[in-house]
Design a protein around this motif. Structure first.
Motif, PDB file in Angstrom:
ATOM      1  N   ARG A  76      39.611  49.540  34.843  1.00  0.00           N
ATOM      2  CA  ARG A  76      39.518  48.135  34.416  1.00  0.00           C
ATOM      3  C   ARG A  76      39.385  47.221  35.631  1.00  0.00           C
ATOM      4  NH1 ARG A  76      37.047  47.693  30.711  1.00  0.00           N
ATOM      5  NH2 ARG A  76      36.577  49.854  31.162  1.00  0.00           N
ATOM      6  N   ALA A  77      40.165  47.505  36.682  1.00  0.00           N
ATOM      7  CA  ALA A  77      40.104  46.680  37.892  1.00  0.00           C
ATOM      8  C   ALA A  77      38.733  46.793  38.557  1.00  0.00           C
ATOM      9  CB  ALA A  77      41.202  47.100  38.858  1.00  0.00           C
ATOM     10  N   ARG A  78      38.199  48.006  38.615  1.00  0.00           N
ATOM     11  CA  ARG A  78      36.864  48.193  39.194  1.00  0.00           C
ATOM     12  C   ARG A  78      35.807  47.450  38.376  1.00  0.00           C
ATOM     13  NH1 ARG A  78      35.688  52.543  42.688  1.00  0.00           N
ATOM     14  NH2 ARG A  78      37.500  53.785  43.312  1.00  0.00           N
ATOM     15  N   ALA A  83      33.410  41.694  40.861  1.00  0.00           N
ATOM     16  CA  ALA A  83      32.438  40.657  40.502  1.00  0.00           C
ATOM     17  C   ALA A  83      33.115  39.293  40.389  1.00  0.00           C
ATOM     18  CB  ALA A  83      31.749  41.020  39.187  1.00  0.00           C
ATOM     19  N   LEU A  84      34.327  39.266  39.827  1.00  0.00           N
ATOM     20  CA  LEU A  84      35.065  38.006  39.719  1.00  0.00           C
ATOM     21  C   LEU A  84      35.371  37.443  41.097  1.00  0.00           C
ATOM     22  CD1 LEU A  84      36.631  35.883  38.076  1.00  0.00           C
ATOM     23  CD2 LEU A  84      38.593  37.439  38.080  1.00  0.00           C
ATOM     24  N   LEU A  85      35.845  38.290  41.994  1.00  0.00           N
ATOM     25  CA  LEU A  85      36.127  37.847  43.366  1.00  0.00           C
ATOM     26  C   LEU A  85      34.875  37.329  44.049  1.00  0.00           C
ATOM     27  CD1 LEU A  85      38.571  40.636  44.606  1.00  0.00           C
ATOM     28  CD2 LEU A  85      39.059  38.185  44.570  1.00  0.00           C
ATOM     29  N   PHE A  86      33.767  38.021  43.842  1.00  0.00           N
ATOM     30  CA  PHE A  86      32.506  37.632  44.470  1.00  0.00           C
ATOM     31  C   PHE A  86      32.077  36.236  44.011  1.00  0.00           C
ATOM     32  CE2 PHE A  86      27.753  37.868  44.533  1.00  0.00           C
ATOM     33  CZ  PHE A  86      27.608  37.860  45.912  1.00  0.00           C
ATOM     34  N   VAL A  87      32.139  35.992  42.704  1.00  0.00           N
ATOM     35  CA  VAL A  87      31.758  34.685  42.162  1.00  0.00           C
ATOM     36  C   VAL A  87      32.685  33.589  42.695  1.00  0.00           C
ATOM     37  CG1 VAL A  87      31.640  33.308  40.047  1.00  0.00           C
ATOM     38  CG2 VAL A  87      30.676  35.613  40.094  1.00  0.00           C
ATOM     39  N   ILE A  88      33.976  33.871  42.749  1.00  0.00           N
ATOM     40  CA  ILE A  88      34.934  32.879  43.250  1.00  0.00           C
ATOM     41  C   ILE A  88      34.680  32.555  44.725  1.00  0.00           C
ATOM     42  CG2 ILE A  88      37.368  32.576  43.872  1.00  0.00           C
ATOM     43  CD1 ILE A  88      38.095  33.892  41.211  1.00  0.00           C
ATOM     44  N   ILE A  89      34.442  33.590  45.535  1.00  0.00           N
ATOM     45  CA  ILE A  89      34.199  33.381  46.968  1.00  0.00           C
ATOM     46  C   ILE A  89      32.948  32.531  47.190  1.00  0.00           C
ATOM     47  CG2 ILE A  89      33.526  34.555  49.108  1.00  0.00           C
ATOM     48  CD1 ILE A  89      35.372  36.860  48.218  1.00  0.00           C
ATOM     49  N   LYS A 109      44.037  25.798  41.701  1.00  0.00           N
ATOM     50  CA  LYS A 109      45.048  26.347  40.786  1.00  0.00           C
ATOM     51  C   LYS A 109      44.405  27.287  39.763  1.00  0.00           C
ATOM     52  CE  LYS A 109      48.295  22.461  41.037  1.00  0.00           C
ATOM     53  NZ  LYS A 109      48.935  21.344  40.275  1.00  0.00           N
ATOM     54  N   SER A 110      43.268  26.865  39.213  1.00  0.00           N
ATOM     55  CA  SER A 110      42.592  27.716  38.227  1.00  0.00           C
ATOM     56  C   SER A 110      42.116  29.010  38.864  1.00  0.00           C
ATOM     57  CB  SER A 110      41.415  26.966  37.596  1.00  0.00           C
ATOM     58  OG  SER A 110      40.388  26.694  38.539  1.00  0.00           O
ATOM     59  N   LEU A 111      41.742  28.961  40.133  1.00  0.00           N
ATOM     60  CA  LEU A 111      41.330  30.156  40.875  1.00  0.00           C
ATOM     61  C   LEU A 111      42.477  31.160  40.945  1.00  0.00           C
ATOM     62  CD1 LEU A 111      39.461  30.106  44.306  1.00  0.00           C
ATOM     63  CD2 LEU A 111      41.425  31.576  43.940  1.00  0.00           C
ATOM     64  N   ILE A 352      36.706  48.615  47.681  1.00  0.00           N
ATOM     65  CA  ILE A 352      35.854  47.712  46.931  1.00  0.00           C
ATOM     66  C   ILE A 352      36.414  46.283  46.888  1.00  0.00           C
ATOM     67  CG2 ILE A 352      35.076  49.614  45.486  1.00  0.00           C
ATOM     68  CD1 ILE A 352      36.814  48.498  43.253  1.00  0.00           C
ATOM     69  N   LEU A 353      37.663  46.099  47.316  1.00  0.00           N
ATOM     70  CA  LEU A 353      38.264  44.780  47.302  1.00  0.00           C
ATOM     71  C   LEU A 353      38.218  44.096  48.660  1.00  0.00           C
ATOM     72  CD1 LEU A 353      41.380  45.439  45.051  1.00  0.00           C
ATOM     73  CD2 LEU A 353      39.198  44.430  44.386  1.00  0.00           C
ATOM     74  N   VAL A 354      37.684  44.773  49.682  1.00  0.00           N
ATOM     75  CA  VAL A 354      37.635  44.198  51.027  1.00  0.00           C
ATOM     76  C   VAL A 354      36.199  44.103  51.505  1.00  0.00           C
ATOM     77  CG1 VAL A 354      39.912  45.002  51.612  1.00  0.00           C
ATOM     78  CG2 VAL A 354      37.956  46.456  52.125  1.00  0.00           C
TER      79      VAL A 354
END
Length: 354
Positions: A76-78, A83-89, A109-111, A352-354
């Motif tokens: 689920r995390a993968r 993709a969520l982190l990428f869009v936020i960054i 805050k929403s982030l 994948i998170l770094v």
């Protein structure tokens, strides 16, 4: 027990994400909004998620007699986080450039709540009405639905495993009771606490559980429906119900509530009765629908911040085609260079998170 790939499910995802995108784009035809019920697409996603997640859990339990929470939550995390982190960054510099200080604080805050899968609670307690005019200027408002899904993913396997181990013969009864109670809560909440009802998982879980019921019945009976006449007729009825709900749903209709049932029932009819030999199955399995369905998660993630920043910068009106191109390119890039590599198990999860 591996789940057989069903291209029509990706086709359903395409309809769901396009409905949401067209709704948030506020497309007007002769002064009317033909997709005023497009937010129903999220409810379609919930039914699909309930069906697929329950299929994964139940097949593993039947095949091995046990369930790996570690593997489940890692998958689920993968699927969700990279993709969520990428869009936020990518959104961060645009937020810094275009948001006024108070809006930037709200965005920050929403982030944080989005990454902790609690943004549905954040937007409710901050008083943000989903259908309010200023909601179109909140770049991460759409993450409320991801939070609902993740809360389901966290709680459901634990509860389901307990029922499987201790009340195996009553699984269907528990699922039906959970579905019924949640639907009643949803109807009551829509009348008395409409904003809370919109965001909270207890009012949404019936949509996920009806997908769970379909998965259980399919695995229990070894297949879906085999009645040829129903297979030819009911998928078309399901698609019509979804389209009618999207086109004719009014903002003053209570949602989620009994008013949401047509699209949910329509989704169930397609999942249960569609196949490669009938019209809807062929349509949803076509290359265009499957292609959109495959990148639907990235499309969903990208469309809201792109639309929001374009509106904040007064760039939206008159530039719809360019914005659509930006959305398509961003989503395709995310799918091929973020989503797919993240699902590759040859890469360690931390990598994948770094």
């Amino acid at each position: 027990m591996k789940i057989a790939y069903r291209p029509e499910i990706d086709g359903l995802r395409a309809i769901a994400v396009l409905a949401v995108i067209f709704y948030h784009a506020q497309i007007s035809v002769f002064g009317n909004l033909p997709f005023k019920g497009g937010f129903i697409g999220v409810d379609i996603f919930f039914v699909i998620s309930g069906y697929l997640i329950t299929s994964i859990i139940l097949r593993e339990l039947i095949a091995t007699g046990r369930f790996s929470f570690k593997n489940f939550y890692e998958r689920r995390a993968r699927r969700i986080l990279p993709a969520l982190l990428f869009v936020i960054i990518i959104s961060l510099p645009f937020a810094y450039m275009y948001l006024i200080p108070s809006s930037l604080v709200d965005f920050s805050k929403s982030l944080l709540y989005s990454l902790s899968f609690g943004s549905n609670f954040y937007f409710y307690f901050s008083g943000q009405e989903y259908a309010a005019e200023n909601s179109l200027l909140k770049p991460l408002l759409h993450t409320w639905s991801l939070s609902v899904e993740e809360q389901f993913y966290i709680l459901f396997p634990i509860i389901f495993l307990f029922i499987f181990k201790n009340f195996n013969k009553s699984i269907l009864s528990f699922l039906i009771i959970g579905f019924t109670l949640s639907l009643i809560i949803s109807e009551f909440g829509s009348r008395n606490y409409p904003s809370l009802n919109f965001y909270i998982i207890s009012s949404r879980v019936w949509e996920l559980l009806i997908g769970s019921i379909l998965a259980y019945l399919e695995i229990k009976f070894g297949s879906r429906n085999k009645e040829l006449k129903l297979n030819k007729i009911l998928p078309s009825i399901g698609l019509i119900l979804i389209l009618l709900n999207i086109v004719f749903f009014k903002l003053y209709f209570r949602h989620p509530s009994f008013f949401t049932l047509p699209s949910v029932i329509g989704t169930c009819l397609i999942i249960w009765f569609s196949n490669k030999n009938e019209f809807v199955g062929k349509l949803l399995s076509s290359k265009i629908f499957v292609s959109i369905g495959l990148i639907s998660y990235s499309l969903y993630l990208w469309h809201y911040p792109i639309f929001a920043f374009a509106r904040i910068n007064d760039f939206f009106q008159g530039n719809e085609l360019l914005i659509s191109l930006i959305l398509l390119v961003s989503s395709t890039f995310s799918f091929y260079f973020v989503e797919r590599p993240a699902r590759n198990k040859t890469y360690k999860f931390i990598f994948i998170l770094v």
